[in-house]
Design a protein around this motif. Structure first.
Motif, PDB file in Angstrom:
ATOM      1  N   ILE A  32     -26.170  21.576 -17.636  1.00  0.00           N
ATOM      2  CA  ILE A  32     -27.078  21.108 -18.663  1.00  0.00           C
ATOM      3  C   ILE A  32     -28.521  21.546 -18.050  1.00  0.00           C
ATOM      4  O   ILE A  32     -29.034  20.898 -17.117  1.00  0.00           O
ATOM      5  CB  ILE A  32     -26.847  19.588 -19.259  1.00  0.00           C
ATOM      6  N   HIS A  33     -29.213  22.186 -19.071  1.00  0.00           N
ATOM      7  CA  HIS A  33     -30.464  22.447 -18.641  1.00  0.00           C
ATOM      8  C   HIS A  33     -31.571  21.916 -19.923  1.00  0.00           C
ATOM      9  O   HIS A  33     -31.252  22.185 -21.032  1.00  0.00           O
ATOM     10  CB  HIS A  33     -30.991  23.934 -18.649  1.00  0.00           C
ATOM     11  N   GLU A  34     -32.753  21.153 -19.451  1.00  0.00           N
ATOM     12  CA  GLU A  34     -33.428  20.471 -20.584  1.00  0.00           C
ATOM     13  C   GLU A  34     -34.879  20.798 -20.433  1.00  0.00           C
ATOM     14  O   GLU A  34     -35.350  20.628 -19.028  1.00  0.00           O
ATOM     15  CB  GLU A  34     -33.127  18.974 -20.728  1.00  0.00           C
ATOM     16  N   HIS A  35     -35.535  21.399 -21.300  1.00  0.00           N
ATOM     17  CA  HIS A  35     -37.055  21.595 -21.175  1.00  0.00           C
ATOM     18  C   HIS A  35     -37.854  20.921 -22.285  1.00  0.00           C
ATOM     19  O   HIS A  35     -37.300  21.220 -23.399  1.00  0.00           O
ATOM     20  CB  HIS A  35     -37.142  23.092 -21.182  1.00  0.00           C
ATOM     21  N   HIS A  36     -38.943  20.213 -22.058  1.00  0.00           N
ATOM     22  CA  HIS A  36     -39.567  19.437 -22.852  1.00  0.00           C
ATOM     23  C   HIS A  36     -41.066  19.583 -22.672  1.00  0.00           C
ATOM     24  O   HIS A  36     -41.466  19.629 -21.513  1.00  0.00           O
ATOM     25  CB  HIS A  36     -39.020  17.862 -23.306  1.00  0.00           C
ATOM     26  N   ASP A  37     -41.910  19.231 -23.778  1.00  0.00           N
ATOM     27  CA  ASP A  37     -43.163  19.238 -23.579  1.00  0.00           C
ATOM     28  C   ASP A  37     -43.490  17.805 -24.025  1.00  0.00           C
ATOM     29  O   ASP A  37     -43.343  17.299 -25.245  1.00  0.00           O
ATOM     30  CB  ASP A  37     -43.879  19.989 -24.586  1.00  0.00           C
ATOM     31  N   LEU A  38     -44.127  17.118 -23.277  1.00  0.00           N
ATOM     32  CA  LEU A  38     -44.575  15.701 -23.385  1.00  0.00           C
ATOM     33  C   LEU A  38     -45.787  15.504 -24.493  1.00  0.00           C
ATOM     34  O   LEU A  38     -45.795  14.590 -25.206  1.00  0.00           O
ATOM     35  CB  LEU A  38     -45.151  14.951 -22.027  1.00  0.00           C
ATOM     36  N   ASP A  39     -46.517  16.539 -24.611  1.00  0.00           N
ATOM     37  CA  ASP A  39     -47.634  16.531 -25.580  1.00  0.00           C
ATOM     38  C   ASP A  39     -46.826  16.772 -27.268  1.00  0.00           C
ATOM     39  O   ASP A  39     -47.530  16.101 -27.922  1.00  0.00           O
ATOM     40  CB  ASP A  39     -48.779  17.309 -25.318  1.00  0.00           C
ATOM     41  N   THR A  40     -46.296  17.543 -27.312  1.00  0.00           N
ATOM     42  CA  THR A  40     -45.930  18.122 -28.401  1.00  0.00           C
ATOM     43  C   THR A  40     -44.440  17.466 -28.887  1.00  0.00           C
ATOM     44  O   THR A  40     -43.952  17.619 -30.132  1.00  0.00           O
ATOM     45  CB  THR A  40     -46.003  19.624 -28.745  1.00  0.00           C
ATOM     46  N   ASN A  41     -43.653  17.034 -28.082  1.00  0.00           N
ATOM     47  CA  ASN A  41     -42.447  16.577 -28.074  1.00  0.00           C
ATOM     48  C   ASN A  41     -41.338  17.722 -28.498  1.00  0.00           C
ATOM     49  O   ASN A  41     -40.192  17.603 -29.092  1.00  0.00           O
ATOM     50  CB  ASN A  41     -42.180  15.472 -29.156  1.00  0.00           C
ATOM     51  N   ILE A  42     -41.794  18.983 -28.356  1.00  0.00           N
ATOM     52  CA  ILE A  42     -40.822  20.103 -28.611  1.00  0.00           C
ATOM     53  C   ILE A  42     -39.675  20.169 -27.313  1.00  0.00           C
ATOM     54  O   ILE A  42     -40.274  19.553 -26.130  1.00  0.00           O
ATOM     55  CB  ILE A  42     -41.349  21.363 -28.858  1.00  0.00           C
ATOM     56  N   ARG A  43     -38.693  20.522 -27.699  1.00  0.00           N
ATOM     57  CA  ARG A  43     -37.739  20.698 -26.453  1.00  0.00           C
ATOM     58  C   ARG A  43     -36.744  21.726 -26.887  1.00  0.00           C
ATOM     59  O   ARG A  43     -36.575  22.138 -27.733  1.00  0.00           O
ATOM     60  CB  ARG A  43     -36.909  19.390 -26.418  1.00  0.00           C
ATOM     61  N   ALA A  44     -35.967  22.143 -25.874  1.00  0.00           N
ATOM     62  CA  ALA A  44     -34.912  23.161 -25.774  1.00  0.00           C
ATOM     63  C   ALA A  44     -33.815  22.489 -24.742  1.00  0.00           C
ATOM     64  O   ALA A  44     -34.179  21.990 -23.469  1.00  0.00           O
ATOM     65  CB  ALA A  44     -35.672  24.469 -25.235  1.00  0.00           C
ATOM     66  N   ILE A  45     -32.480  22.849 -25.073  1.00  0.00           N
ATOM     67  CA  ILE A  45     -31.522  22.455 -24.118  1.00  0.00           C
ATOM     68  C   ILE A  45     -30.376  23.547 -24.161  1.00  0.00           C
ATOM     69  O   ILE A  45     -30.166  24.154 -25.330  1.00  0.00           O
ATOM     70  CB  ILE A  45     -30.773  21.189 -24.908  1.00  0.00           C
ATOM     71  N   SER A  46     -29.749  23.820 -23.032  1.00  0.00           N
ATOM     72  CA  SER A  46     -28.895  24.909 -22.807  1.00  0.00           C
ATOM     73  C   SER A  46     -27.630  23.863 -22.192  1.00  0.00           C
ATOM     74  O   SER A  46     -27.815  23.136 -21.047  1.00  0.00           O
ATOM     75  CB  SER A  46     -29.046  26.241 -22.275  1.00  0.00           C
ATOM     76  N   PHE A  47     -26.354  24.329 -22.537  1.00  0.00           N
ATOM     77  CA  PHE A  47     -25.155  23.680 -21.731  1.00  0.00           C
ATOM     78  C   PHE A  47     -23.801  24.275 -22.177  1.00  0.00           C
ATOM     79  O   PHE A  47     -24.060  25.124 -22.873  1.00  0.00           O
ATOM     80  CB  PHE A  47     -24.869  22.111 -22.198  1.00  0.00           C
ATOM     81  N   THR A  48     -22.922  24.254 -21.278  1.00  0.00           N
ATOM     82  CA  THR A  48     -21.769  24.970 -21.384  1.00  0.00           C
ATOM     83  C   THR A  48     -20.697  23.743 -21.406  1.00  0.00           C
ATOM     84  O   THR A  48     -20.745  22.622 -21.046  1.00  0.00           O
ATOM     85  CB  THR A  48     -21.407  25.692 -19.976  1.00  0.00           C
ATOM     86  N   VAL A  49     -19.634  23.953 -22.258  1.00  0.00           N
ATOM     87  CA  VAL A  49     -18.490  23.076 -22.198  1.00  0.00           C
ATOM     88  C   VAL A  49     -17.257  24.161 -21.882  1.00  0.00           C
ATOM     89  O   VAL A  49     -17.048  25.159 -22.018  1.00  0.00           O
ATOM     90  CB  VAL A  49     -18.242  22.738 -23.669  1.00  0.00           C
TER      91      VAL A  49
END
Length: 136
Positions: free
Chosen positions: A57-74
């Motif tokens: 699981i990879h998670e990237h977010h911006d504290l100022d804008t609250n935008i985020r991106a997530i990648s994961f595998t199952v």
């Protein structure tokens, strides 16, 4: 004197850029146990509907804008159903923030999903990618 002012402006610009770059956070987790231990769901960076068998699981977010991106595998991604929150859509906005696993243009893939506050798509390798919908 003009060169001094220009130099000061350039230094201030670099300093401000450094400050803004600190607002972006990148995290990786082996599995959902690590996500829960870190409190990423409680803090709102990872949705509570991610499957318990999600890994890498990879998670990237911006504290100022609250935008985020997530990648994961199952395991067996072709058998993992989209959560009830997700509905198919024809188009999605381009991600403003990405994980290191994002393909070049995930917003142009087939089987795009609108998952309330995130767009989502599964790439040909079975990795699920999600990114913020503007305004959330």
């Amino acid at each position: 004197m003009r060169w001094i002012n220009l130099g000061i402006a350039m230094i201030a610009s670099v300093a401000l850029t450094a400050c803004f770059n600190d607002l972006r956070m990148y995290s990786t987790y082996e599995n959902m146990d690590e996500v829960n231990a870190d409190g990423a769901i409680i803090r709102g960076w990872i949705p509570d509907w991610l499957p318990e068998n999600a890994i890498a699981i990879h998670e990237h977010h911006d504290l100022d804008t609250n935008i985020r991106a997530i990648s994961f595998t199952v395991d067996q991604p072709e058998e993992w159903p989209w959560p009830i929150e997700c509905i198919p859509v024809e188009t999605a906005v381009r991600p403003r923030i990405r994980t290191n696993l994002f393909p070049r243009a995930p917003h142009r893939f087939d089987d795009l999903q609108d998952c309330a506050e995130l767009f989502a798509v599964r790439d040909p390798d079975g990795v699920v990618h999600m990114w913020s919908i503007p305004g959330f």
